[in-house]
Write a protein that holds these residues in place. Structure first.
Motif: not given
Length: 470
Positions: A56-77
């Motif tokens: 997760a630290e490698l592939l998800i947390t640093p990639d705002h392309y990923v986190t922004r869309l998850l946030h758009a679907h209700g996942v807290a940053l």
């Protein structure tokens, strides 16, 4: 169970005749070395060469392309590993991965889905499709690999076939990591710093005074005056050049560049330090600084990249909690022809000056960027960036810019990423998209296939190498 098996013809045309041409063109560059002249991977990652801690630290947390869309679907940053007001997230890597995998379907049709499928399959050998049911299995497989020497940063750098990787660095940075990598006989890649002086432009920004202090210490020059700041910036540009830099990067909301008389610039500088500068003063100062950055580039030859048109920190509560670069920077309308007129009148035909224009407003590709690159020797059309860094947008960019400027006045692909493992996937996407576009020209008898083969090799190698003076 459905298997994660990226199709060998992904992004290539469906028509059999054009597909055959595209396959041959893609084959010309599929294994070519990667030139990455603009990105955000930290040089210390390669210097320290430590094992990545978890998937997760490698592939998800640093990639705002990923986190922004998850946030758009209700996942807290905070549930995706981002620090909240400087306090580290308590979410575990496995929990973050489960949240991502359970929302896999929300990435359908996006470039993130393409990058992730390529990363998971080609880098980590994953054959399961991410989902709530497969999340733990995939996480365990990746974590096991990350514990092995073959998945440390340097080993991946070599496996990805990266020849040149540019970072993004503050002018006050010592560049010790770059120096150490360049002197390390066991490391064979080129990691080049890029001079990013945005925080010295805006005297109304809260961080401006601190930036002046930092660069004053780095350059050993008093920045209490405007002239001192300009001298310090010139000093640090020279420092960057000695450490291999070939380019600068500047991010602004609007790219107007207008010089101020020295006395007026000094007045605003002093007023800003005293806390009495007006909003109009700040705008004039920013526009003057952009002009001065171009002036310096015309003198020292660092390629000037301009990334305007993004409203940074659009959601103030998120900015206050999680900081910048956390997914809520949003596009604004773009314009270049009028704002850059003074700059280009003064430097547009200068043999040393080179300006690469990027946009998040693709309407300006055909209206402004293509025509500017089609006249001014100094101007190049930057690759689709950020919100338009997609296969469909790359095709539209090629159509829009080629009419006015051809292929040789474009920049080559720019991955612009913090997500290290996505670099080869992003470059592969670009190569496939270019193969598809060129195959269409061959199929409609606008190009011969031999010439198209030369062009795709140029787009992958010669053009970025020359544009960025690599």
């Amino acid at each position: 169970m459905t298997q994660l098996t990226p199709h060998p013809d992904r992004l290539l045309p469906a028509d059999p005749t054009t597909l055959a041409i595209a396959r041959r063109l893609y084959g010309e560059v599929a294994g070519a070395p990667i030139l990455s002249p603009h990105g955000h991977v930290d040089a210390t990652l390669l210097l320290e060469n430590a094992a990545f801690r978890d998937p997760a630290e490698l592939l998800i947390t640093p990639d705002h392309y990923v986190t922004r869309l998850l946030h758009a679907h209700g996942v807290a940053l905070g549930d995706l590993g981002l620090a909240d007001r400087g306090v580290a997230s308590t979410a575990s890597g496995s929990d973050i991965w489960r949240r991502f995998a359970s929302h896999w379907h929300h990435f359908a049709g996006t470039p993130v889905r393409y990058w992730f499928e390529t990363e998971l399959h080609d880098v980590f050998g994953i054959t399961e499709v991410p989902s709530a049911d497969t999340a733990d299995s995939i996480y365990a497989q990746i974590a096991a690999k990350l514990a092995q020497p073959g998945w440390r940063p340097r080993a991946l750098f070599e496996r990805f076939n990266i020849e040149v990787l540019a970072t993004t660095d503050d002018p006050a940075d010592s560049l010790d990591a770059h120096r150490a990598l360049a002197e390390d006989p066991t490391f064979h890649g080129r990691v080049l710093p890029t001079f990013r002086a945005d925080r010295y432009m805006d005297p109304s920004a809260p961080a401006w005074r601190g930036a002046l202090t930092a660069i004053a210490e780095a350059a050993d020059i008093d920045t209490g005056t405007y002239a001192g700041l300009i001298a310090a910036l010139r000093n640090r540009r020279a420092h960057f050049i000695t450490h291999g830099a070939t380019a600068t990067d500047t991010g602004v909301l609007e790219p107007t560049a207008e010089p101020l008389p020295l006395a007026e610039a000094e007045r605003i500088h002093a007023a800003a330090l005293a806390g009495t500068a007006t909003e109009a003063d700040a705008v004039a100062y920013r526009r003057n600084m952009l002009y001065r950055y171009a002036e310096m580039a015309a003198e020292d030859g660092l390629v000037m990249q301009l990334h305007p048109g993004v409203i940074r920190g659009h959601h103030t509560p998120t900015l206050e909690r999680f900081g910048p670069d956390t997914g809520h920077d949003l596009p604004d309308q773009g314009s270049f022809t009028r704002p850059l007129r003074r700059m280009l009148q003064d430097f547009g035909t200068n043999d040393t000056f080179r300006l690469v224009l990027f946009t998040v407003d693709e309407t300006v590709f055909s209206r402004e960027i293509g025509p500017l690159a089609g006249f001014y020797p100094s101007v190049y059309a930057g690759a689709p960036w950020w919100f338009i860094d997609t296969p469909a947008a790359i095709a539209r960019y090629r159509s829009a810019v080629t009419d006015s400027a051809g292929f040789a006045k474009t920049s080559g692909f720019i991955d612009d990423t913090r997500a290290f493992c996505s670099i080869p996937a992003r470059h592969d996407m670009s190569r496939r998209a270019d193969a598809a576009f060129l195959a269409g020209l061959v199929a409609t008898h606008q190009l011969g296939e031999d010439e198209a083969a030369v062009l795709i090799r140029d787009l992958t190698d010669r053009i970025p190498r020359e544009v960025f003076r690599l």
